[in-house]
Design a protein around this motif. Structure first.
Motif, PDB file in Angstrom:
ATOM      1  N   LYS A   1       0.835  -1.206   0.000  1.00  0.00           N
ATOM      2  CA  LYS A   1       0.000   0.000   0.000  1.00  0.00           C
ATOM      3  C   LYS A   1       0.867   1.252   0.000  1.00  0.00           C
ATOM      4  N   LEU A   2       1.901   1.268   0.827  1.00  0.00           N
ATOM      5  CA  LEU A   2       2.803   2.407   0.923  1.00  0.00           C
ATOM      6  C   LEU A   2       3.501   2.654  -0.421  1.00  0.00           C
ATOM      7  N   CYS A   3       4.077   1.591  -1.005  1.00  0.00           N
ATOM      8  CA  CYS A   3       4.828   1.727  -2.248  1.00  0.00           C
ATOM      9  C   CYS A   3       3.924   2.087  -3.425  1.00  0.00           C
ATOM     10  N   SER A   4       2.721   1.534  -3.445  1.00  0.00           N
ATOM     11  CA  SER A   4       1.776   1.867  -4.511  1.00  0.00           C
ATOM     12  C   SER A   4       1.396   3.340  -4.461  1.00  0.00           C
ATOM     13  N   THR A   5       1.194   3.854  -3.256  1.00  0.00           N
ATOM     14  CA  THR A   5       0.858   5.274  -3.090  1.00  0.00           C
ATOM     15  C   THR A   5       2.001   6.155  -3.595  1.00  0.00           C
ATOM     16  N   LEU A   6       3.228   5.807  -3.243  1.00  0.00           N
ATOM     17  CA  LEU A   6       4.387   6.591  -3.679  1.00  0.00           C
ATOM     18  C   LEU A   6       4.594   6.496  -5.187  1.00  0.00           C
ATOM     19  N   LEU A   7       4.360   5.332  -5.748  1.00  0.00           N
ATOM     20  CA  LEU A   7       4.538   5.147  -7.187  1.00  0.00           C
ATOM     21  C   LEU A   7       3.554   6.010  -7.972  1.00  0.00           C
ATOM     22  N   ASP A   8       2.343   6.149  -7.439  1.00  0.00           N
ATOM     23  CA  ASP A   8       1.321   6.964  -8.105  1.00  0.00           C
ATOM     24  C   ASP A   8       1.505   8.458  -7.836  1.00  0.00           C
ATOM     25  N   ALA A   9       2.139   8.803  -6.724  1.00  0.00           N
ATOM     26  CA  ALA A   9       2.351  10.215  -6.368  1.00  0.00           C
ATOM     27  C   ALA A   9       3.792  10.399  -5.901  1.00  0.00           C
ATOM     28  N   PRO A  10       4.754  10.331  -6.811  1.00  0.00           N
ATOM     29  CA  PRO A  10       6.174  10.358  -6.419  1.00  0.00           C
ATOM     30  C   PRO A  10       6.621  11.665  -5.786  1.00  0.00           C
ATOM     31  N   HIS A  11       5.813  12.711  -5.935  1.00  0.00           N
ATOM     32  CA  HIS A  11       6.162  14.004  -5.336  1.00  0.00           C
ATOM     33  C   HIS A  11       5.778  14.075  -3.861  1.00  0.00           C
ATOM     34  N   ASP A  12       4.877  13.204  -3.437  1.00  0.00           N
ATOM     35  CA  ASP A  12       4.299  13.295  -2.096  1.00  0.00           C
ATOM     36  C   ASP A  12       5.000  12.323  -1.148  1.00  0.00           C
TER      37      ASP A  12
ATOM     38  N   ARG B   1      10.655  19.454 -10.016  1.00  0.00           N
ATOM     39  CA  ARG B   1       9.470  19.900  -9.260  1.00  0.00           C
ATOM     40  C   ARG B   1       8.405  18.804  -9.201  1.00  0.00           C
ATOM     41  N   LYS B   2       8.189  18.092 -10.305  1.00  0.00           N
ATOM     42  CA  LYS B   2       7.173  17.043 -10.333  1.00  0.00           C
ATOM     43  C   LYS B   2       7.489  15.915  -9.354  1.00  0.00           C
ATOM     44  N   LEU B   3       8.772  15.727  -9.088  1.00  0.00           N
ATOM     45  CA  LEU B   3       9.179  14.669  -8.170  1.00  0.00           C
ATOM     46  C   LEU B   3       9.322  15.163  -6.732  1.00  0.00           C
ATOM     47  N   GLY B   4       8.957  16.422  -6.523  1.00  0.00           N
ATOM     48  CA  GLY B   4       8.911  16.940  -5.158  1.00  0.00           C
ATOM     49  C   GLY B   4      10.194  17.544  -4.644  1.00  0.00           C
ATOM     50  N   TYR B   5      11.161  17.806  -5.536  1.00  0.00           N
ATOM     51  CA  TYR B   5      12.428  18.404  -5.107  1.00  0.00           C
ATOM     52  C   TYR B   5      12.311  19.929  -5.157  1.00  0.00           C
ATOM     53  N   SER B   6      12.584  20.579  -4.054  1.00  0.00           N
ATOM     54  CA  SER B   6      12.580  22.037  -4.028  1.00  0.00           C
ATOM     55  C   SER B   6      13.921  22.588  -4.491  1.00  0.00           C
ATOM     56  N   ASN B   7      14.933  21.714  -4.533  1.00  0.00           N
ATOM     57  CA  ASN B   7      16.290  22.117  -4.900  1.00  0.00           C
ATOM     58  C   ASN B   7      16.723  21.324  -6.128  1.00  0.00           C
ATOM     59  N   LEU B   8      16.878  22.011  -7.265  1.00  0.00           N
ATOM     60  CA  LEU B   8      17.260  21.346  -8.510  1.00  0.00           C
ATOM     61  C   LEU B   8      18.618  20.670  -8.398  1.00  0.00           C
ATOM     62  N   SER B   9      19.558  21.303  -7.701  1.00  0.00           N
ATOM     63  CA  SER B   9      20.900  20.735  -7.586  1.00  0.00           C
ATOM     64  C   SER B   9      20.879  19.425  -6.795  1.00  0.00           C
ATOM     65  N   ALA B  10      19.992  19.328  -5.814  1.00  0.00           N
ATOM     66  CA  ALA B  10      19.887  18.086  -5.032  1.00  0.00           C
ATOM     67  C   ALA B  10      19.376  16.949  -5.914  1.00  0.00           C
ATOM     68  N   PHE B  11      18.397  17.244  -6.754  1.00  0.00           N
ATOM     69  CA  PHE B  11      17.883  16.236  -7.683  1.00  0.00           C
ATOM     70  C   PHE B  11      18.967  15.805  -8.671  1.00  0.00           C
ATOM     71  N   SER B  12      19.694  16.770  -9.233  1.00  0.00           N
ATOM     72  CA  SER B  12      20.748  16.461 -10.202  1.00  0.00           C
ATOM     73  C   SER B  12      21.863  15.635  -9.568  1.00  0.00           C
ATOM     74  N   ALA B  13      22.226  15.978  -8.326  1.00  0.00           N
ATOM     75  CA  ALA B  13      23.279  15.240  -7.635  1.00  0.00           C
ATOM     76  C   ALA B  13      22.851  13.799  -7.373  1.00  0.00           C
TER      77      ALA B  13
ATOM     78  N   HIS C   1      12.287   7.547  -8.055  1.00  0.00           N
ATOM     79  CA  HIS C   1      12.368   8.878  -8.663  1.00  0.00           C
ATOM     80  C   HIS C   1      13.154   8.855  -9.973  1.00  0.00           C
ATOM     81  N   ILE C   2      14.231   8.097 -10.025  1.00  0.00           N
ATOM     82  CA  ILE C   2      15.007   8.013 -11.258  1.00  0.00           C
ATOM     83  C   ILE C   2      14.174   7.370 -12.368  1.00  0.00           C
ATOM     84  N   ALA C   3      13.451   6.309 -12.033  1.00  0.00           N
ATOM     85  CA  ALA C   3      12.600   5.655 -13.032  1.00  0.00           C
ATOM     86  C   ALA C   3      11.563   6.632 -13.581  1.00  0.00           C
ATOM     87  N   HIS C   4      10.939   7.406 -12.710  1.00  0.00           N
ATOM     88  CA  HIS C   4       9.973   8.409 -13.161  1.00  0.00           C
ATOM     89  C   HIS C   4      10.665   9.495 -13.980  1.00  0.00           C
ATOM     90  N   ALA C   5      11.862   9.880 -13.562  1.00  0.00           N
ATOM     91  CA  ALA C   5      12.591  10.940 -14.267  1.00  0.00           C
ATOM     92  C   ALA C   5      12.878  10.539 -15.708  1.00  0.00           C
TER      93      ALA C   5
END
Length: 256
Positions: free
Chosen positions: A159-170, A227-239, A208-212
């Protein structure tokens, strides 16, 4: 090229058009399968993994491995079924590969052979043989991508993983999930590690990488994807992306 005695039916094309949310229920093939959507994105469940597969990628599924599929958009399947004995050298596990332009065009051509029968002057047997040899070689040469999303069997984690897979930003912390499930954060942490082989944070990053990759295939900008994946910091996502794939998402997008 791999040392394989060529068989005339080494590779068989398999193509189909599928609509959004179309489901293919669990099944298996006597041949191995390079499961590829030349258009659209698919989500595939295997025994203990879930895979998000955009057009720049394909999933290798060994012979007799059970799998199911959900279409995340309108999809054109342009897959290939590989003779079981020849496919054994690829191993017994599913893995994701990068599909380059050559392999993409070869798979499309293989799946168009029947349409060319009435007009093509070149021997279809020779053409088919050449395509099969090249496709088999390209599969061997393809770069595998270290992306896999282990799927739990515990109903609470499903249930937890399904929720995250459908809403990766949350993404919530484990304490919040623990409160919702009536378990302690420590118990949930141990359960997550035992069921998936990854920490909660590592599982989130794989997801997140799979969604990206799917968003990159759609031509979205890296800032949009972040932003769609819930990162407020672009550099953190890129790293994070570079840590797993060895290149930044912008470099990956440029080479795609």
């Amino acid at each position: 090229m791999p040392n394989t005695k060529f068989k005339s039916d080494l590779i068989i094309g398999l193509s189909a058009q599928r609509i959004y949310k179309d489901i293919t229920y669990p099944h298996a093939h006597f041949r191995a399968q390079l499961l590829y959507a030349s258009k659209g994105t698919i989500q595939v469940f295997t025994n203990n993994q879930v895979w998000i597969i955009p057009p720049m990628c394909a999933l290798w599924v060994p012979a007799r491995a059970e799998h199911s599929m959900v279409c995340l958009s309108h999809v054109t399947l342009t897959t290939a079924l590989i003779e079981e004995q020849s496919a054994q050298q690829m191993g017994e596990h599913c893995f994701l590969i990068r599909v380059n332009n050559l392999l993409h065009e070869l798979l499309i051509r293989l799946n168009q052979l029947d349409q060319l029968q009435a007009t093509e002057q070149v021997s279809l047997h020779d053409l088919s043989t050449s395509l099969q040899i090249l496709i088999f070689d390209e599969i061997h040469r393809a770069n595998s991508l270290p992306i896999q999303i282990p799927w739990p069997k515990d109903q609470r984690l499903i249930k937890l993983c399904s929720t995250l897979l459908d809403a990766p930003h949350d993404v919530k912390d484990l304490s919040t999930w623990a409160d919702e499930m009536g378990a302690s954060p420590r118990t949930l942490m141990r359960l997550f590690q035992r069921e998936t082989g990854l920490s909660y944070r590592a599982w989130i990053q794989q997801m997140h990488i799979a969604h990206a990759l799917s968003h990159i295939s759609n031509g979205e900008s890296i800032s949009q994807i972040s932003r769609k994946l819930g990162y407020s910091n672009l550099s953190a996502f890129s790293a994070m992306f570079k840590r797993h794939l060895g290149q930044t998402p912008q470099q990956f997008k440029t080479r795609a």
